[in-house]
Design an enzyme around this catalytic site. Structure first.
Site, PDB file in Angstrom:
ATOM      1  N   GLN A 140       0.843  -1.373  -0.008  1.00 29.01           N
ATOM      2  CA  GLN A 140      -0.034  -0.166   0.001  1.00 29.01           C
ATOM      3  C   GLN A 140       0.874   1.367   0.133  1.00 29.01           C
ATOM      4  O   GLN A 140       1.711   1.400   0.886  1.00 29.01           O
ATOM      5  CB  GLN A 140      -0.908  -0.046   1.197  1.00 29.01           C
ATOM      6  CG  GLN A 140      -1.812   1.235   1.489  1.00 29.01           C
ATOM      7  CD  GLN A 140      -2.124   1.427   2.841  1.00 29.01           C
ATOM      8  OE1 GLN A 140      -1.889   0.729   3.884  1.00 29.01           O
ATOM      9  NE2 GLN A 140      -3.090   2.387   3.093  1.00 29.01           N
ATOM     10  N   GLY A 141       0.770   2.178  -0.864  1.00 24.31           N
ATOM     11  CA  GLY A 141       1.416   3.211  -1.023  1.00 24.31           C
ATOM     12  C   GLY A 141       0.702   4.711  -0.642  1.00 24.31           C
ATOM     13  O   GLY A 141       0.134   5.355  -1.646  1.00 24.31           O
ATOM     14  N   SER A 143       0.983   7.035   2.609  1.00 26.40           N
ATOM     15  CA  SER A 143       1.965   7.875   3.421  1.00 26.40           C
ATOM     16  C   SER A 143       3.070   8.305   2.529  1.00 26.40           C
ATOM     17  O   SER A 143       3.825   7.618   1.792  1.00 26.40           O
ATOM     18  CB  SER A 143       2.289   7.411   4.710  1.00 26.40           C
ATOM     19  OG  SER A 143       1.293   7.142   5.581  1.00 26.40           O
ATOM     20  N   SER A 175       5.126  -1.574   4.251  1.00 25.47           N
ATOM     21  CA  SER A 175       5.496  -3.032   4.441  1.00 25.47           C
ATOM     22  C   SER A 175       5.173  -3.953   3.051  1.00 25.47           C
ATOM     23  O   SER A 175       4.499  -3.546   2.406  1.00 25.47           O
ATOM     24  CB  SER A 175       4.126  -3.594   5.440  1.00 25.47           C
ATOM     25  OG  SER A 175       3.759  -2.887   6.401  1.00 25.47           O
ATOM     26  N   GLU A 256      -9.966  -1.417   6.658  1.00 24.00           N
ATOM     27  CA  GLU A 256      -8.599  -1.772   7.407  1.00 24.00           C
ATOM     28  C   GLU A 256      -9.164  -1.893   8.587  1.00 24.00           C
ATOM     29  O   GLU A 256      -8.764  -2.629   9.506  1.00 24.00           O
ATOM     30  CB  GLU A 256      -7.558  -0.726   7.060  1.00 24.00           C
ATOM     31  CG  GLU A 256      -6.526  -0.847   7.991  1.00 24.00           C
ATOM     32  CD  GLU A 256      -5.276   0.149   7.825  1.00 24.00           C
ATOM     33  OE1 GLU A 256      -5.739   1.335   7.490  1.00 24.00           O
ATOM     34  OE2 GLU A 256      -4.179  -0.025   8.075  1.00 24.00           O
ATOM     35  N   GLU A 389      -4.089  10.982  17.758  1.00 28.22           N
ATOM     36  CA  GLU A 389      -4.571  12.275  17.516  1.00 28.22           C
ATOM     37  C   GLU A 389      -5.650  12.415  16.474  1.00 28.22           C
ATOM     38  O   GLU A 389      -6.778  13.031  16.547  1.00 28.22           O
ATOM     39  CB  GLU A 389      -3.400  13.074  17.371  1.00 28.22           C
ATOM     40  CG  GLU A 389      -2.592  13.503  18.607  1.00 28.22           C
ATOM     41  CD  GLU A 389      -1.762  12.325  18.998  1.00 28.22           C
ATOM     42  OE1 GLU A 389      -1.478  11.342  18.081  1.00 28.22           O
ATOM     43  OE2 GLU A 389      -1.290  11.740  20.212  1.00 28.22           O
TER      44      GLU A 389
END
Lengths: 406, 377
Positions: A140-141, A143, A175, A256, A389
């Site tokens: 997964q790309g 961030s 990952s 997710e 947060e």
């Protein structure tokens, strides 16, 4: 209100237990590798020895052959066509049996459901079957170095060039990038913050894709940095349409949080049971640490919070069974889980006393190093998959209806 | 697998909320808490008419044949309104204990009164030691012929002033069973002395009850002689769930008030809910309120179905709800700022109710110790 399983669900569970008993054999946990799995469930396997990657692949293939891949996926896409309750039972039973983690977890719980929801027929028939068989691993790309919590500010650019797009940019915390065949990649195609995003399926073997390991505070390198330099991707690899990337990405993130929650809670409870064993076995002044009222209070509190997460999860599942979409309430359990997991590690350190100073790889570190590893690894739990947060912002704004905070 | 309320229960909830919004607003609560008896007999009668006192009892005693899950729905709403009424003591505690441990004759004699609201019971358990377990019970009941003679004092006995009878935990013999005997005593019997205690939560009435050689017949035993703790335990577990449910309602209302206030109160040109120092506190309230509800609902289901982990589930709910309600109602005062500290504002009603609930039937530490025991730590 009824917590019993239906006869069909019981049969599913019993069959699965029998199947695991017969098939887990050579995949059963052993030594230090298992400690890392107990400690690090969410983020899958990351960068580990090739032999472990192959073991994970073989395990998932065996699950597939046994009919246990894509439990709640529709049958037409190769899934089992089960309910979310069966998906929950599946995750619980695998955690209880301490199986290897599902190596293609990003495919099964993020990319796959997103393709089912937004993909074209051609995309569904191309990607889903090899994903379930674990012939192709997904990463997964999302961030980027400058776009963490504010994901939609991402800068990786995709520029149209005929029937292709040319992609340039950098992703991080990926990952499995070093073993993945496909990447779900969120890119910028336009200027508008949310409306300028486009969601691609990118072949990791494309020229211009470079993967570098990223070493963490544990010393492991579960994650990678990915660099994209003039990577050419066919336009047909867009999931959804150009400019629709944010909406598609939300599907991925909701799945997710909804799907992984149950397994996480069970793994925390198992860690807690192991902590009980540690407390009993650790002696101080001739007395077991499990007899210390303060230790007992802490462990009881952690157990209660684990149970609270279990029942929060059941209430969420019940809402889904009654026809509601998985909502922002899912953030409650992610928030709780990361804090509980960190406090389990803190409690273990207190039980261990001076042995807390030993590194995870020291032969005398209790539990074959799992507690020291958990101490370090769990610091990421309140950051990955939405920082605490950001989750509090989501709860405040989307559940409580408070004004947007800044 | 279904972890939600059914349509009838949702209806019961909205009916209870409407009723209490109408009859038990905070102005009325404030009037009642200043009276000697601390509740309104008219409001009580209307609660009875709505069937609340009959919920967890079988139809043969005039009950509705429902369970603690249903009672939880009503109690949550009463916690929301900090309702002063002896429902908790008479129905959730004394009534269920009698149902679970009493003889057929005792049930047939007393439960119809509980259900139709004409009779009320309570339980006298705690003594000067402040312990909520069997070891805390030292009040002697001396066997004398066919009778027991009680001598000693009980503390924190709820609503004894409006009760007709009480179940008194007494120590009868050191070496038989659990050493305790649970006795049914007429609240107005000669030589029963009561003194009202000053309570931090003025919507609750608690008493010191003295027994100066109070004589009861042998058929006043609930359960078996020397098995008093066994007779009390299952009723106490139900009372734990009931108090947890009230705490959930109290905390939920304190949270909602705080959220509403944070949306409208402006400082530095913005609603204070736009500041994360405030909004994150409110998000933490939500996490705790929802988790307290999840544990309480599960415990209610567990006691209704008498599953083996029911006592554990009840203690988990009480431990978590006690901490959650204390923190949430305290944070609610903080979110409201100065106005939240005034007598005029309702925030203190919730804070004080939460303190009652936290300290009654054992606080969080007491129940965590019980959880540790059950987990065989």
């Amino acid at each position: 209100m009824d917590f019993s399983l239906s006869p069909e669900q019981q049969r599913f569970r019993d069959d699965l237990r029998g199947w695991l008993h017969e098939n887990l054999g050579d995949f059963a946990p052993s030594g230090r590798a298992q400690s890392a799995e107990t400690a690090a469930p969410l983020e899958t396997i990351g960068r580990r020895a090739q032999v472990e990657i192959e073991r994970g692949r073989a395990w998932q293939r065996r699950l597939f052959e046994g009919g246990y891949a894509g439990i709640s996926w529709p049958r037409e896409f190769g899934g089992r066509g089960g309910s979310i309750i069966e998906e929950m039972i599946f995750n619980q039973e695998l955690a209880e049996a301490k199986t290897p983690p599902l190596i293609n977890v990003i495919g099964l719980y993020m990319a796959g459901p997103t393709i089912i929801a937004h993909g074209t027929d051609a995309q569904k028939s191309r990607y889903l079957a090899p994903l379930l068989r674990c012939d192709e691993i997904w990463c997964q790309g999302f961030s980027e170095p400058n776009s963490g919590s504010d994901l939609a500010s991402l800068q990786t650019r995709a520029v149209r060039d005929g029937d292709r797009y040319v992609i340039n940019g950098q992703k991080v915390w990926t990952s499995l990038a070093h073993v993945a065949k496909w990447c779900i990649l969120l890119t910028r195609t336009g200027g508008e913050k949310y409306g300028g995003l486009t969601y691609f399926i990118v072949d990791m073997e494309s020229p211009g894709v470079e993967v570098k390991p990223l070493r963490q505070i544990t010393g492991d390198a579960e994650f990678n940095e990915m660099f994209f330099t003039d990577v050419r991707v066919p336009a047909e690899n867009i999931l959804g349409s150009e400019g629709e990337g944010w909406r598609v990405a939300m599907t991925t993130l909701m799945h997710e949080r909804a799907s992984l929650g149950v397994g996480l809670q069970v793994r925390s409870r198992i860690a807690l049971e192991e902590l009980r064993t540690l407390a009993r076995a650790t002696m101080e002044d001739g007395r077991s640490r499990a007899a210390d009222p303060l230790v007992r209070q802490r462990l009881a509190q952690l157990f209660i919070e684990c149970e609270a997460m279990r029942f929060n999860g059941y209430r969420g599942l019940t809402r889904m069974l009654r026809g509601e979409q998985p909502g922002p309430e899912g953030s409650i359990n992610k928030l709780m889980w990361s804090e509980v997991n960190q406090r389990i590690a803190d409690a273990a350190m207190e039980v261990m006393g001076p042995a807390a100073m030993l590194s995870p790889d020291d032969p005398d570190s209790p539990g074959e190093g799992r507690w020291s590893y958990l101490l370090l690894r769990s610091r990421a739990n309140s950051i990955e998959g939405g920082t605490s947060e950001v989750l509090r912002n989501i709860l405040a704004e989307r559940v409580l209806g408070l004004p947007r905070s800044r | 697998m279904d972890f939600g309320f059914n349509e009838e229960q949702e209806l019961l909830r909205s009916q209870a909320r409407d009723f209490l919004d109408r009859e038990c607003g905070s102005a009325r609560v404030r009037e009642l808490m200043a009276t000697e008896d601390g509740y309104d007999e008219g409001m009580w009668r209307r609660m009875v008419e709505l069937g609340w006192t009959a919920i967890p009892f079988p139809e043969q005693y005039g009950g509705l044949g429902l369970g603690i899950v249903d009672l939880v729905v009503v109690l949550e709403e009463m916690g929301r309104h900090t309702t002063p009424a002896p429902l908790q003591s008479s129905v959730a505690l004394a009534g269920t204990t009698l149902l679970l441990a009493g003889s057929e004759e005792q049930r047939a004699r007393l439960l119809p009164g509980i259900c139709d609201g004409t009779g009320r019971g309570t339980v006298a358990l705690v003594e000067a030691s402040g312990r909520w377990d069997a070891h805390g019970v030292q009040l002697r009941a001396q066997q004398s012929g066919d009778a027991y003679v009680l001598r000693g004092e009980k503390l924190f006995v709820p609503d004894v002033h409006v009760s007709d009878w009480m179940l008194v935990a007494t120590r009868t013999a050191e070496n038989s069973g659990d050493g305790l005997t649970l006795l049914l005593v007429d609240s107005r019997a000669p030589r029963v002395r009561t003194r009202r205690l000053g309570t931090i939560d003025q919507t609750r009435r608690l008493f010191e009850v003295g027994f100066d050689d109070v004589e009861v017949p042998a058929d006043a035993v609930i359960g078996a002689p020397g098995r008093g703790w066994a007779a009390l335990r299952r009723g106490l577990d139900r009372a734990l769930v009931a108090v947890s449910a009230e705490l959930c309602g109290t905390a939920q209302r304190a949270m909602e008030m705080s959220v509403d206030y944070a949306k409208t109160r402006q400082q530095f040109g913005r609603p204070i809910g736009a500041y994360q120092a405030v909004s994150h506190k409110l998000a933490d309230m939500l996490v705790q309120v929802e988790s307290a509800k999840s544990l309480t609902y599960y415990a209610a289901w567990a006691v209704d179905n008498d599953v083996p982990e029911a006592p554990l589930a009840a203690s988990m709910a009480k431990a978590y709800a006690s901490d959650a309600a204390r923190w949430v109602t305290g944070a609610a005062i903080q979110v409201h700022g100065g106005i939240g500290f005034t007598w005029e504002h309702d925030a203190h009603l919730f804070f004080k109710r939460a303190k009652w609930g936290e300290a009654t039937f054992g606080d969080a530490a007491h129940h965590r110790a019980r959880v540790a025991e059950a987990l065989d730590l």
